[in-house]
Design a protein around this motif. Structure first.
Motif, PDB file in Angstrom:
ATOM      1  N   ASN A 165       0.830  -1.206   0.000  1.00  0.00           N
ATOM      2  CA  ASN A 165       0.000   0.000   0.000  1.00  0.00           C
ATOM      3  C   ASN A 165       0.856   1.243   0.000  1.00  0.00           C
ATOM      4  N   ALA A 166       0.765   2.056  -1.067  1.00  0.00           N
ATOM      5  CA  ALA A 166       1.594   3.247  -1.147  1.00  0.00           C
ATOM      6  C   ALA A 166       1.048   4.336  -0.238  1.00  0.00           C
ATOM      7  N   GLY A 167      -0.278   4.471  -0.097  1.00  0.00           N
ATOM      8  CA  GLY A 167      -0.846   5.512   0.751  1.00  0.00           C
ATOM      9  C   GLY A 167      -0.795   6.854   0.054  1.00  0.00           C
ATOM     10  N   VAL A 168      -0.181   7.844   0.720  1.00  0.00           N
ATOM     11  CA  VAL A 168      -0.043   9.190   0.168  1.00  0.00           C
ATOM     12  C   VAL A 168       1.417   9.379  -0.244  1.00  0.00           C
ATOM     13  N   THR A 169       1.630   9.706  -1.508  1.00  0.00           N
ATOM     14  CA  THR A 169       2.988   9.861  -2.030  1.00  0.00           C
ATOM     15  C   THR A 169       3.209  11.293  -2.467  1.00  0.00           C
ATOM     16  N   GLN A 170       4.279  11.907  -1.964  1.00  0.00           N
ATOM     17  CA  GLN A 170       4.630  13.283  -2.326  1.00  0.00           C
ATOM     18  C   GLN A 170       5.964  13.296  -3.049  1.00  0.00           C
ATOM     19  N   THR A 171       6.060  14.154  -4.061  1.00  0.00           N
ATOM     20  CA  THR A 171       7.343  14.385  -4.728  1.00  0.00           C
ATOM     21  C   THR A 171       7.471  15.854  -5.090  1.00  0.00           C
ATOM     22  N   PRO A 172       8.685  16.444  -5.077  1.00  0.00           N
ATOM     23  CA  PRO A 172       9.916  15.805  -4.607  1.00  0.00           C
ATOM     24  C   PRO A 172      10.012  15.835  -3.090  1.00  0.00           C
ATOM     25  N   LYS A 173      10.969  15.136  -2.525  1.00  0.00           N
ATOM     26  CA  LYS A 173      11.196  15.164  -1.081  1.00  0.00           C
ATOM     27  C   LYS A 173      11.981  16.412  -0.676  1.00  0.00           C
ATOM     28  N   PHE A 174      12.853  16.852  -1.533  1.00  0.00           N
ATOM     29  CA  PHE A 174      13.660  18.052  -1.266  1.00  0.00           C
ATOM     30  C   PHE A 174      13.731  18.893  -2.538  1.00  0.00           C
ATOM     31  N   ARG A 175      13.748  20.228  -2.340  1.00  0.00           N
ATOM     32  CA  ARG A 175      13.916  21.094  -3.501  1.00  0.00           C
ATOM     33  C   ARG A 175      14.426  22.447  -3.035  1.00  0.00           C
ATOM     34  N   ILE A 176      15.366  22.989  -3.813  1.00  0.00           N
ATOM     35  CA  ILE A 176      15.849  24.335  -3.558  1.00  0.00           C
ATOM     36  C   ILE A 176      15.444  25.201  -4.731  1.00  0.00           C
ATOM     37  N   LEU A 177      14.805  26.307  -4.441  1.00  0.00           N
ATOM     38  CA  LEU A 177      14.343  27.227  -5.489  1.00  0.00           C
ATOM     39  C   LEU A 177      14.985  28.592  -5.317  1.00  0.00           C
ATOM     40  N   LYS A 178      15.110  29.305  -6.424  1.00  0.00           N
ATOM     41  CA  LYS A 178      15.518  30.693  -6.357  1.00  0.00           C
ATOM     42  C   LYS A 178      14.263  31.564  -6.285  1.00  0.00           C
ATOM     43  N   ILE A 179      14.393  32.720  -5.691  1.00  0.00           N
ATOM     44  CA  ILE A 179      13.272  33.657  -5.597  1.00  0.00           C
ATOM     45  C   ILE A 179      12.698  33.912  -6.984  1.00  0.00           C
ATOM     46  N   GLY A 180      11.381  33.830  -7.087  1.00  0.00           N
ATOM     47  CA  GLY A 180      10.719  34.096  -8.353  1.00  0.00           C
ATOM     48  C   GLY A 180      10.482  32.874  -9.219  1.00  0.00           C
ATOM     49  N   GLN A 181      11.132  31.751  -8.895  1.00  0.00           N
ATOM     50  CA  GLN A 181      10.918  30.536  -9.675  1.00  0.00           C
ATOM     51  C   GLN A 181       9.564  29.927  -9.327  1.00  0.00           C
ATOM     52  N   SER A 182       9.122  29.038 -10.206  1.00  0.00           N
ATOM     53  CA  SER A 182       7.859  28.346  -9.980  1.00  0.00           C
ATOM     54  C   SER A 182       8.113  26.853  -9.871  1.00  0.00           C
ATOM     55  N   MET A 183       7.216  26.185  -9.185  1.00  0.00           N
ATOM     56  CA  MET A 183       7.324  24.736  -9.111  1.00  0.00           C
ATOM     57  C   MET A 183       6.001  24.146  -8.650  1.00  0.00           C
ATOM     58  N   THR A 184       5.869  22.849  -8.872  1.00  0.00           N
ATOM     59  CA  THR A 184       4.676  22.126  -8.436  1.00  0.00           C
ATOM     60  C   THR A 184       5.091  20.972  -7.547  1.00  0.00           C
ATOM     61  N   LEU A 185       4.454  20.902  -6.398  1.00  0.00           N
ATOM     62  CA  LEU A 185       4.612  19.751  -5.514  1.00  0.00           C
ATOM     63  C   LEU A 185       3.503  18.759  -5.872  1.00  0.00           C
ATOM     64  N   GLN A 186       3.916  17.536  -6.134  1.00  0.00           N
ATOM     65  CA  GLN A 186       2.948  16.527  -6.535  1.00  0.00           C
ATOM     66  C   GLN A 186       2.484  15.712  -5.339  1.00  0.00           C
ATOM     67  N   CYS A 187       1.222  15.349  -5.357  1.00  0.00           N
ATOM     68  CA  CYS A 187       0.669  14.501  -4.304  1.00  0.00           C
ATOM     69  C   CYS A 187      -0.332  13.548  -4.934  1.00  0.00           C
ATOM     70  N   THR A 188      -0.188  12.276  -4.623  1.00  0.00           N
ATOM     71  CA  THR A 188      -1.140  11.293  -5.128  1.00  0.00           C
ATOM     72  C   THR A 188      -1.458  10.290  -4.033  1.00  0.00           C
ATOM     73  N   GLN A 189      -2.705   9.838  -3.999  1.00  0.00           N
ATOM     74  CA  GLN A 189      -3.104   8.841  -3.011  1.00  0.00           C
ATOM     75  C   GLN A 189      -3.858   7.715  -3.714  1.00  0.00           C
ATOM     76  N   ASP A 190      -3.676   6.504  -3.193  1.00  0.00           N
ATOM     77  CA  ASP A 190      -4.272   5.335  -3.832  1.00  0.00           C
ATOM     78  C   ASP A 190      -5.341   4.697  -2.956  1.00  0.00           C
ATOM     79  N   MET A 191      -5.931   5.477  -2.060  1.00  0.00           N
ATOM     80  CA  MET A 191      -6.931   4.948  -1.130  1.00  0.00           C
ATOM     81  C   MET A 191      -8.350   5.351  -1.520  1.00  0.00           C
ATOM     82  N   ASN A 192      -8.492   5.983  -2.659  1.00  0.00           N
ATOM     83  CA  ASN A 192      -9.790   6.421  -3.158  1.00  0.00           C
ATOM     84  C   ASN A 192     -10.478   7.389  -2.185  1.00  0.00           C
ATOM     85  N   HIS A 193      -9.666   8.222  -1.523  1.00  0.00           N
ATOM     86  CA  HIS A 193     -10.209   9.188  -0.581  1.00  0.00           C
ATOM     87  C   HIS A 193     -10.764  10.403  -1.309  1.00  0.00           C
TER      88      HIS A 193
END
Lengths: 116, 113
Positions: A1-29
């Protein structure tokens, strides 16, 4: 059972940059949440969703955006990263019925973001 | 958050000792959730309390909800190194269930073997 999976675990950004934190769950919540945890400050709710296509603001939504196109995925978008967004981000999901989820929350392992 | 205060902030106990962590709300509690967090990991659900006077136990951990005092306590009996971690309480103060929990700042527990 994977449960709730987040990626990435670590990230360094510069001011003004954009990014997306991913989250997926396999429990049909239906319910999914994004929290941030700052040192000594506890967790604060950024956004949450009670089902696909429905999102609501939490306590600290400014500077973030979310979408919920599927039951499984709930990505968190940072458009213009600022040092104040340096934090550990947690995604969570929960079961329940209706708009009021009274059940337990299942958390991912967290994503540590640093904005320099 | 200011709505929820946890005490103590940190606790160091000898293995085998009992301990209590408190969570006090400045607003009416409609539900109280206890979680445990290990360093670098997510939160793990322990217990949920919804009715005044409710008490729940899981293994050596007991939680109680005092609705009138707007307070919950978490008691660990005969602590073990495996109990070490950060304990957080999350409160439903807006009758939205777990949709908008306000979390305390946590209590860091160290258990010395």
């Amino acid at each position: 059972n994977a449960g709730v999976t987040q990626t990435p675990k670590f990230r360094i950004l510069k001011i003004g940059q954009s990014m997306t934190l991913q989250c997926t769950q396999d429990m049909n919540h239906n319910y999914m949440y994004w929290y941030r945890q700052d040192p000594g400050m506890g967790l604060k709710l950024i956004y949450y969703s009670v089902g696909a296509g429905i999102t609501d603001k939490g306590e600290v939504p400014n500077g973030y955006n979310v979408s919920r196109s599927t039951t499984e995925d709930f990505p968190l978008r940072l458009e213009l990263a600022a040092p104040s967004q340096t934090s550990v981000y947690f995604c969570a999901s929960g079961g329940g019925r209706g708009r009021r989820n009274t059940g337990e929350l299942f958390f991912g392992e967290g994503s540590r973001l640093t904005v320099l | 958050s200011q709505e929820l205060e946890q005490s103590p902030q940190s606790l160091i106990v000898q293995e085998g000792k009992n301990l209590t962590i408190n969570c006090t709300s400045s607003k009416t509690l409609y539900g109280l959730y206890w979680y445990k967090q290990k360093y670098g990991e997510g939160l793990i659900f322990l217990m949920m309390l919804q009715k005044g006077g409710e008490e729940k136990s899981h293994e050596k951990i007991t939680a109680k909800l005092d609705e009138k005092k707007q307070q919950s306590s978490l008691h660990i009996t005969a602590s073990q190194p495996s109990h070490a971690g950060i304990y957080l309480c999350g409160a439903d103060i807006r009758q939205t269930g777990a949709n908008n929990l306000f979390f305390g700042t946590g209590t860091r527990l160290t258990v010395i073997p």
